[in-house]
Design an enzyme around this catalytic site. Sequence first.
Site, PDB file in Angstrom:
ATOM      1  N   THR A 146       6.368 -10.929  -0.869  1.00  0.00           N
ATOM      2  CA  THR A 146       5.857 -11.112   0.485  1.00  0.00           C
ATOM      3  C   THR A 146       6.700 -12.043   1.337  1.00  0.00           C
ATOM      4  O   THR A 146       6.480 -12.126   2.546  1.00  0.00           O
ATOM      5  CB  THR A 146       4.409 -11.640   0.459  1.00  0.00           C
TER       6      THR A 146
ATOM      7  N   ALA B 147       0.822  -1.217   0.000  1.00  0.00           N
ATOM      8  CA  ALA B 147       0.000   0.000   0.000  1.00  0.00           C
ATOM      9  C   ALA B 147       0.852   1.261   0.000  1.00  0.00           C
ATOM     10  O   ALA B 147       0.571   2.218  -0.730  1.00  0.00           O
ATOM     11  CB  ALA B 147      -0.937  -0.018   1.208  1.00  0.00           C
TER      12      ALA B 147
ATOM     13  N   SER C 100       5.372  -6.945   4.573  1.00  0.00           N
ATOM     14  CA  SER C 100       4.318  -7.949   4.456  1.00  0.00           C
ATOM     15  C   SER C 100       3.783  -8.326   5.831  1.00  0.00           C
ATOM     16  O   SER C 100       4.535  -8.785   6.697  1.00  0.00           O
ATOM     17  CB  SER C 100       4.867  -9.196   3.756  1.00  0.00           C
TER      18      SER C 100
ATOM     19  N   LYS D  74       0.208 -17.379  -1.727  1.00  0.00           N
ATOM     20  CA  LYS D  74       1.521 -16.806  -1.400  1.00  0.00           C
ATOM     21  C   LYS D  74       1.532 -16.264   0.023  1.00  0.00           C
ATOM     22  O   LYS D  74       2.591 -16.217   0.670  1.00  0.00           O
ATOM     23  CB  LYS D  74       1.903 -15.730  -2.416  1.00  0.00           C
TER      24      LYS D  74
END
Length: 314
Positions: A236, A128, A242, A179
């Site tokens: 990630t 983000a 993450s 993931k």
Amino acid sequence: MTADISILGAGAFGTALAVALSVNGPVTLWGRETGWGRENPRLPGVTLPEGVEVTDRLDRALAPVMLLAIPAQSLGAFLRDHAADLDGRALVSCAKGIDLSTGRSPARLIAEAFPGAIPAVLTGPSFAADIARGLPTALTLACADADAGHRLQHALATPALRLYRTTDVTGAELGGALKNVIAIAAGAAIGAGFGDSARAAIVTRGFAEMTRLATAMGAEADTLSGLSGLGDLILTTTSDQSRNYRFGLALGRGETFDPSVTVEGAATARAVAALAPRVGVEMPISTQVAHLAEGHLGVKQAVETLLARPLKEE
């Protein structure tokens, strides 16, 4: 201000999308709690531009194109509660996960709630904070209808946000969901002090698991090798940004993780542990992550279980 695009869900990712898409025109950002003004505490340091209208009234956020930045475990109930408002609009899921109660992906939840809809999915390697700062980001836009996907691609792309189109919705969604599970495992390995070599093994074998399950469910293997699978997996499993990786770190260190932070991979691991046997696929890493997330065993026990598996060809 009338917006052609709205984002439902004012978390960090939804807010970042609103900032990014506002360069193309007005955007409406809806959330249940929006009393924070022009800076969302979930995305500190980012001031919303004038082109973003923030509201807690859903009727003010209805638009032809609506991005659903709502956690996967909350999406089904949201769709049911607001079916009358959302019907007939282009709905784009931004969630990464599998609904624990139904085993459904976000696109499947949308399709079941609105039989006439053509759901789309926006997924891929992104944080983000990077999107909100206008840093170059490439994402996958998945839509089974190629023409609808083409229209959405042009509506949602910006100079800094590059979208690649696919009709393989299943592959794109499963790549984004699975993931997160592998990111928890990778974080747990680092947190427990097993080192980068162990993380590399987890990521590699985890990618094999992701591909096995996705193709067994009808996905194309090439999709898993793209942005929504391998690209997102690399991001990630290697960055402290993450949430799933940080959750894994906490597990590995024996620390308590902030319960207010959404960790989609924990619920997805549990959903996968139930789903994989039904489609005849072995998911050893995902199964151990489910046990870890539920507190049924520790990291060292999980690793010992994986290492005790029979030797075989890669």
